[in-house]
Design a protein around this motif. Sequence first.
Motif, PDB file in Angstrom:
ATOM      1  N   ARG A 189       0.826  -1.219   0.000  1.00  0.00           N
ATOM      2  CA  ARG A 189       0.000   0.000   0.000  1.00  0.00           C
ATOM      3  C   ARG A 189       0.857   1.265   0.000  1.00  0.00           C
ATOM      4  O   ARG A 189       0.478   2.276  -0.585  1.00  0.00           O
ATOM      5  CB  ARG A 189      -0.935   0.005   1.229  1.00  0.00           C
ATOM      6  N   VAL A 190       2.034   1.195   0.652  1.00  0.00           N
ATOM      7  CA  VAL A 190       2.944   2.348   0.654  1.00  0.00           C
ATOM      8  C   VAL A 190       3.665   2.456  -0.692  1.00  0.00           C
ATOM      9  O   VAL A 190       3.895   3.550  -1.201  1.00  0.00           O
ATOM     10  CB  VAL A 190       3.962   2.238   1.812  1.00  0.00           C
ATOM     11  N   PHE A 191       4.020   1.310  -1.276  1.00  0.00           N
ATOM     12  CA  PHE A 191       4.711   1.275  -2.571  1.00  0.00           C
ATOM     13  C   PHE A 191       3.855   0.468  -3.557  1.00  0.00           C
ATOM     14  O   PHE A 191       4.101  -0.721  -3.769  1.00  0.00           O
ATOM     15  CB  PHE A 191       6.082   0.619  -2.431  1.00  0.00           C
ATOM     16  N   VAL A 193       3.832   0.122  -6.526  1.00  0.00           N
ATOM     17  CA  VAL A 193       4.553  -0.461  -7.657  1.00  0.00           C
ATOM     18  C   VAL A 193       5.118  -1.847  -7.314  1.00  0.00           C
ATOM     19  O   VAL A 193       5.544  -2.586  -8.199  1.00  0.00           O
ATOM     20  CB  VAL A 193       5.659   0.532  -8.112  1.00  0.00           C
TER      21      VAL A 193
ATOM     22  N   ASN B 138      -0.771   5.570   7.138  1.00  0.00           N
ATOM     23  CA  ASN B 138      -0.631   5.498   5.686  1.00  0.00           C
ATOM     24  C   ASN B 138      -0.108   6.812   5.121  1.00  0.00           C
ATOM     25  O   ASN B 138       0.775   6.822   4.264  1.00  0.00           O
ATOM     26  CB  ASN B 138      -1.977   5.156   5.037  1.00  0.00           C
ATOM     27  N   MET B 141       3.631   7.188   6.204  1.00  0.00           N
ATOM     28  CA  MET B 141       4.520   6.290   5.482  1.00  0.00           C
ATOM     29  C   MET B 141       4.665   6.726   4.030  1.00  0.00           C
ATOM     30  O   MET B 141       5.753   6.676   3.463  1.00  0.00           O
ATOM     31  CB  MET B 141       4.001   4.844   5.554  1.00  0.00           C
ATOM     32  N   ARG B 142       3.547   7.165   3.424  1.00  0.00           N
ATOM     33  CA  ARG B 142       3.636   7.617   2.022  1.00  0.00           C
ATOM     34  C   ARG B 142       4.479   8.879   1.907  1.00  0.00           C
ATOM     35  O   ARG B 142       5.236   9.043   0.960  1.00  0.00           O
ATOM     36  CB  ARG B 142       2.236   7.877   1.455  1.00  0.00           C
ATOM     37  N   ALA B 145       8.069   7.831   2.250  1.00  0.00           N
ATOM     38  CA  ALA B 145       8.450   7.097   1.049  1.00  0.00           C
ATOM     39  C   ALA B 145       8.688   8.063  -0.108  1.00  0.00           C
ATOM     40  O   ALA B 145       9.631   7.893  -0.880  1.00  0.00           O
ATOM     41  CB  ALA B 145       7.380   6.075   0.694  1.00  0.00           C
ATOM     42  N   ASP B 161       9.043   5.690 -10.465  1.00  0.00           N
ATOM     43  CA  ASP B 161       8.084   4.582 -10.375  1.00  0.00           C
ATOM     44  C   ASP B 161       8.712   3.239 -10.741  1.00  0.00           C
ATOM     45  O   ASP B 161       7.998   2.266 -10.996  1.00  0.00           O
ATOM     46  CB  ASP B 161       6.846   4.867 -11.238  1.00  0.00           C
ATOM     47  N   PRO B 163      10.227  -0.250  -9.891  1.00  0.00           N
ATOM     48  CA  PRO B 163      10.165  -1.099  -8.690  1.00  0.00           C
ATOM     49  C   PRO B 163      11.508  -1.165  -7.959  1.00  0.00           C
ATOM     50  O   PRO B 163      11.534  -1.286  -6.726  1.00  0.00           O
ATOM     51  CB  PRO B 163       9.786  -2.479  -9.247  1.00  0.00           C
ATOM     52  N   ALA B 166      11.606   1.553  -5.405  1.00  0.00           N
ATOM     53  CA  ALA B 166      10.777   1.236  -4.234  1.00  0.00           C
ATOM     54  C   ALA B 166      11.490   0.216  -3.345  1.00  0.00           C
ATOM     55  O   ALA B 166      11.551   0.377  -2.116  1.00  0.00           O
ATOM     56  CB  ALA B 166       9.416   0.708  -4.685  1.00  0.00           C
TER      57      ALA B 166
END
Lengths: 232, 232
Positions: A189-191, A193, B138, B141-142, B145, B161, B163, B166
């Motif tokens: 949910r945080v990432f 991707v 959430n 954390m977002r 991130a 974006d 992966p 991330a």
Amino acid sequence: MSRRNIVRAQRQAPRRRPSTREQLLETAGQVFSEKGFAGATGKEICERSGANAAAVVYHFGGMEKLYAAVLQEARRRLAPSEDLAAAVERETNPKAKLIAFIGLLVRTLSGPASSTWAVRLLSREIISPSAIFDEMRNKEMRARAAILTSIVSELTGLPVDDPAVARSCINIMAPFGILMLIGPQRVERVFPVLAFGPESVEDTTRHMVQFALGGLAAIARLAPQPGAATRT
Amino acid sequence: MSRRNIVRAQRQAPRRRPSTREQLLETAGQVFSEKGFAGATGKEICERSGANAAAVVYHFGGMEKLYAAVLQEARRRLAPSEDLAAAVERETNPKAKLIAFIGLLVRTLSGPASSTWAVRLLSREIISPSAIFDEMRNKEMRARAAILTSIVSELTGLPVDDPAVARSCINIMAPFGILMLIGPQRVERVFPVLAFGPESVEDTTRHMVQFALGGLAAIARLAPQPGAATRT
């Protein structure tokens, strides 16, 4: 017994149903993971598993021993140090050992065990440990740390008791700890991707190995000793 | 109010005692961290903080709002994303931004807040989130991130974006998550060679930065795109 093991057991002996003991262990795992050791009762566990009220005492010798057995079962499902040691021992060079170590952790996280009560129970125990778990956890964490310490020491050329080796072990193990503690779904949910299902095992393993080797090479270069600096 | 802030407040106004509201917030933090939201009562919080029984409603408008205020206070003490963003914005190049980001996390972990109720409360919430916390967590954390994603993207030359960006953010943040969730003292028991007190901030920061830069450089080399591969 995990779903996969139940399927396997059924293949071997199609008519065999889980024994009362196995059924109690599974139900107890669910109840303890929901309510903790203090919040669970033998009555509820026996009722939910369809056993008679004396079954916990008869099969396990009481609630404390049942809880210890459940913790052992949870540990067994989640890449215990014995499995990590065996995977590493099959390899001869330190890079292959690191790949084996990380690969097993990634497969465990992506497998069915990661969404069962086993993870919830160990997470609960890691945040507020019971006396029963404290010894088991320390032993298990030290065993894991010893396996990885030896690999990291070989890869960096630093002595096993160098603080940089210990810190590097934390760097390498922490992502798996976080994924276990907060759960792959919440990390996704945080990432958005990212995905941690079985289809991403290979990509995730390759990434984690590459990041670890790059990090270790940089740590070896930073060290005051000449050391056997790794090149990735 | 953290011990450090209390000391600071006392320096500025030696005779000022914490207000009833501040005292309630501090006591509520302790009670919620011990018993969770479901296990705590307004009666106990008021009694333990020496306030009258209506104080929670008078100062906060009820238990849910008190709990939300306590969670905000815990977040404020533990390197919230606003502080991380501010630390990063003062720097111009991505390596200095990474050092600022990691340095603030290490200092927070080594500071007095790491042994207070704030950590215990957030750990409890991360394992079994209440509805009140879910949105806050959430968002937080977002936000964290997003800050780190931008730095990692710059350092690796990979798109935000990707992966691999991330996953690298998880590599970099996970050690701090683990140290917060299971506590520096328990990590020190697994690795007796380590210490996370104020005297080790510099060593820990240097190690974490070096490992991250080495890992990112390796990930940039692995990437199919040519990218601006970082050299440490």
